[in-house]
Scaffold this active site. Structure first.
Site, mmCIF file in Angstrom:
data_model
loop_
_atom_site.group_PDB
_atom_site.id
_atom_site.type_symbol
_atom_site.label_atom_id
_atom_site.label_comp_id
_atom_site.label_asym_id
_atom_site.label_seq_id
_atom_site.Cartn_x
_atom_site.Cartn_y
_atom_site.Cartn_z
ATOM 1 N N ASN A 3 -10.274 -2.641 2.694
ATOM 2 C CA ASN A 3 -9.924 -2.619 1.332
ATOM 3 C C ASN A 3 -11.283 -2.486 0.631
ATOM 4 O O ASN A 3 -12.323 -2.279 1.097
ATOM 5 C CB ASN A 3 -9.345 -4.186 0.744
ATOM 6 C CG ASN A 3 -7.981 -4.051 1.220
ATOM 7 O OD1 ASN A 3 -7.241 -3.265 1.361
ATOM 8 N ND2 ASN A 3 -7.350 -5.372 1.444
ATOM 9 N N TYR A 59 1.246 -4.217 11.982
ATOM 10 C CA TYR A 59 1.189 -2.679 11.547
ATOM 11 C C TYR A 59 2.091 -1.915 12.550
ATOM 12 O O TYR A 59 3.069 -1.188 12.294
ATOM 13 C CB TYR A 59 -0.099 -2.092 11.713
ATOM 14 C CG TYR A 59 -0.863 -2.687 10.438
ATOM 15 C CD1 TYR A 59 -1.466 -4.077 10.248
ATOM 16 C CD2 TYR A 59 -1.123 -2.009 9.302
ATOM 17 C CE1 TYR A 59 -2.021 -4.616 9.349
ATOM 18 C CE2 TYR A 59 -1.811 -2.609 8.075
ATOM 19 C CZ TYR A 59 -2.228 -3.747 8.191
ATOM 20 O OH TYR A 59 -2.826 -4.275 6.893
ATOM 21 N N HIS A 88 0.823 -1.091 0.090
ATOM 22 C CA HIS A 88 -0.001 0.091 -0.049
ATOM 23 C C HIS A 88 0.905 1.267 0.048
ATOM 24 O O HIS A 88 0.369 2.349 0.666
ATOM 25 C CB HIS A 88 -0.942 -0.025 1.200
ATOM 26 C CG HIS A 88 -2.173 -1.115 1.163
ATOM 27 N ND1 HIS A 88 -3.329 -0.770 0.936
ATOM 28 C CD2 HIS A 88 -1.987 -2.425 1.587
ATOM 29 C CE1 HIS A 88 -3.882 -1.861 0.850
ATOM 30 N NE2 HIS A 88 -3.241 -2.982 1.457
#
Ligand code: HEM
Length: 492
Positions: free
Chosen positions: A138, A348, A65
């Protein structure tokens, strides 16, 4: 105070040029030299500082991304779901919460064209009064894999060949030939929605199953859906070549232009809920991220609206330094045991400590907008001013106490330690249903894209046969079409 505004240091306001240290710079265009022509002196502090800052301007791009753009706005509750969750920001219709949203493509690098056939990221950070809630989704309701341990492999296969730096379908289809569970996600990737017209005309999905926790302690499984009020629009493969050829940032520009002209993009938020007691009643596992929840059985319920009415003030500060994390939930919303989601809770923050540094949550765009307090401090690039002397817990001298307990999931976990696949795979039913729901032109475009990908010279006969077998199990006529066009005699 404007909650969206990025604020540099308050003293950043001299009307003349200075060094980072604040010393006046009277010549910012000539190096310090011996004589008019040089050589240049190492004692030119300002020259060294200026060039050293410049040579460090780039930070690592996101490992996935990397290409994206963000915008700011608000989320407003339109329907009362306070009986389903104790989440403060969902407490009543009319309640507004500031948000920042980042849209992205997944596979290619930071400056790649926004017209690639790829999944699009749809990540929303809600700055709630009880901390940040990140819904990092998404534009597909499903994903290729079920278990986070497979994520590095799926990304390696999708990214360019490490030898040539070229994205190649023989590698992707080789890897995914081991993943019949990926079929439903291919029904988005290789469908028309695989190239959205821009970021405004696409849906968003939380993808995973989460848990809603009510004040009463009652829990429900939940899935989140964003529906664009301006409708869904896509680019054909041919249009994408023209649009991307003319402007590799067309979707960034579209978002910027729409917001700047007052045409604010808007999405409605819907949820699907399921009583955990019903989780065994379906022919799929409701926590399986490769499956959708059928809307005729589990209908969409409206919750609110998301409006983007502010462009970002600075791309680096508010897009590149923006850090989403599915681990960030708030009281009233919890994870589920979905194995992919569980891995994301770790991944993350870990990548952001590498990408942005250990204090990335202090950056204005990532910091909570509500009061917060703990003793996690210091480390590289710490810029939080703290003047307390008690930095341990508990203390009789520091009035800070535990927060009040809030209801959390009462679902009990038990079992042996094991590494295994999920029980109900059911890989072919939903892909077949989706394919059959399309008109014949849309089916034809899907077939054409798959034939093209499977026609790459390095796709082996074995891999072609496996894919034909998979698609035949989803829909016999689809398998037959592929076999005929690829000139493969099905061996099933
Ligand atoms: C970004 C890992 C699955 C949506 C990222 C990043 C990593 C990552 C490391 C870069 C984050 C950054 O540098 O700030 C993973 C892992 C997964 C996974 C390990 C599986 C275990 C998914 C799934 C979705 C998703 C299933 C969709 C629901 C996103 C989005 C971003 C992102 C939207 C971009 C966030 C932004 O705009 O900054 N992912 N991911 N990922 N991922 Fe995942």
């Amino acid at each position: 105070m404007d909650p969206y505004k990025y604020r540099p240091s308050s003293a950043y306001n001299a009307p003349f040029y200075t060094t980072n240290g604040g010393t006046p710079v009277s010549n910012n265009i000539s190096s310090l030299t011996i004589g008019e022509r040089g050589p240049v002196l190492l004692e030119d502090y300002h020259l060294i500082e200026k060039v050293a800052n410049f040579t460090r301007e780039r930070i690592p791009e996101r490992v996935v991304h990397a290409r994206g753009i963000s915008a700011k706005g608000f989320f407003e509750v339109t329907h009362d779901i306070s009986n389903l969750t104790c989440a403060d920001f969902l407490r009543a219709p009319g309640v507004q919460t500031p948000v920042i949203v980042r849209f992205s493509t997944v596979v290619h690098e930071r400056a790649s064209p926004e017209t690639m056939r790829d999944i699009r990221g749809f990540a929303v950070k809600f700055y709630t009064r009880e901390g940040n809630f990140d819904l990092v989704g998404n534009n597909t309701p499903v994903f290729f894999i079920r278990d986070g341990i497979q994520f590095p492999d799926v990304v390696h296969a999708l990214k360019p060949n490490p030898k040539t730096n070229i994205q190649e379908y023989w590698r992707i289809l080789d890897y995914m030939s081991h993943l019949p569970e990926s079929l439903l996600t291919w029904c988005w990737m290789f469908d028309d929605v695989g190239i959205p017209q821009d970021y405004r005309h696409m849906e968003g999905f939380g993808v995973h199953t989460y848990t809603l926790v009510a004040k009463s302690g009652k829990v429900l499984f939940v899935k989140f859906h964003w529906k664009p009020t301006c409708g869904i629009k896509n680019l054909t493969d041919e249009e994408a070549k023209v649009v991307g050829g003319a402007n590799h940032s067309h979707a960034t520009k579209d978002l910027h232009d729409a917001i700047s002209s007052g045409n604010y993009p808007e999405w409605k938020l819907f949820i699907q809920t399921m009583d955990p007691a019903d989780e065994d009643k379906f022919d799929f596992d409701p926590l399986d991220v490769t499956k959708i929840w059928p809307e005729d059985i589990l209908p969409l319920q409206p919750v609110g609206r998301l409006v983007l009415n502010r462009t970002i003030d600075n791309f680096f500060n508010e897009t590149e330094q923006l850090a989403f994390n599915p681990g960030l939930v708030v009281p009233g919303i919890y994870y589920s045991d979905d194995k992919l989601l569980q891995c994301r809770i770790f991944a993350y923050g870990d990548t952001q400590r590498h990408r942005l540094g250990p204090n990335y949550l202090q950056l204005p765009v990532n910091a909570p907008k509500c009061a917060h307090h703990n003793n996690h401090h210091e480390g590289f690039m710490n810029f939080m001013h703290r003047d307390e002397e008690v930095n341990y817990f508990p203390s009789r001298l520091d009035p800070v106490r535990h927060a009040e307990k809030y209801p959390t999931t009462p679902i009990v976990c038990s079992g042996n330690r094991e590494k295994c696949f999920i029980g109900k795979e059911n890989n072919f039913k939903q892909p077949g249903e989706r394919y059959r729901s399309w008109d014949s032109d849309r089916q034809e475009r899907f077939v054409k894209r798959f034939v093209e990908a499977l026609s790459e010279p390095r796709v082996t006969h074995e891999i072609r046969s496996i894919w034909i077998s998979y698609w035949s199990q989803a829909d016999k006529s689809l398998g037959q079409k592929l076999a005929t066009r690829l000139n493969v005699r099905p061996n099933f």
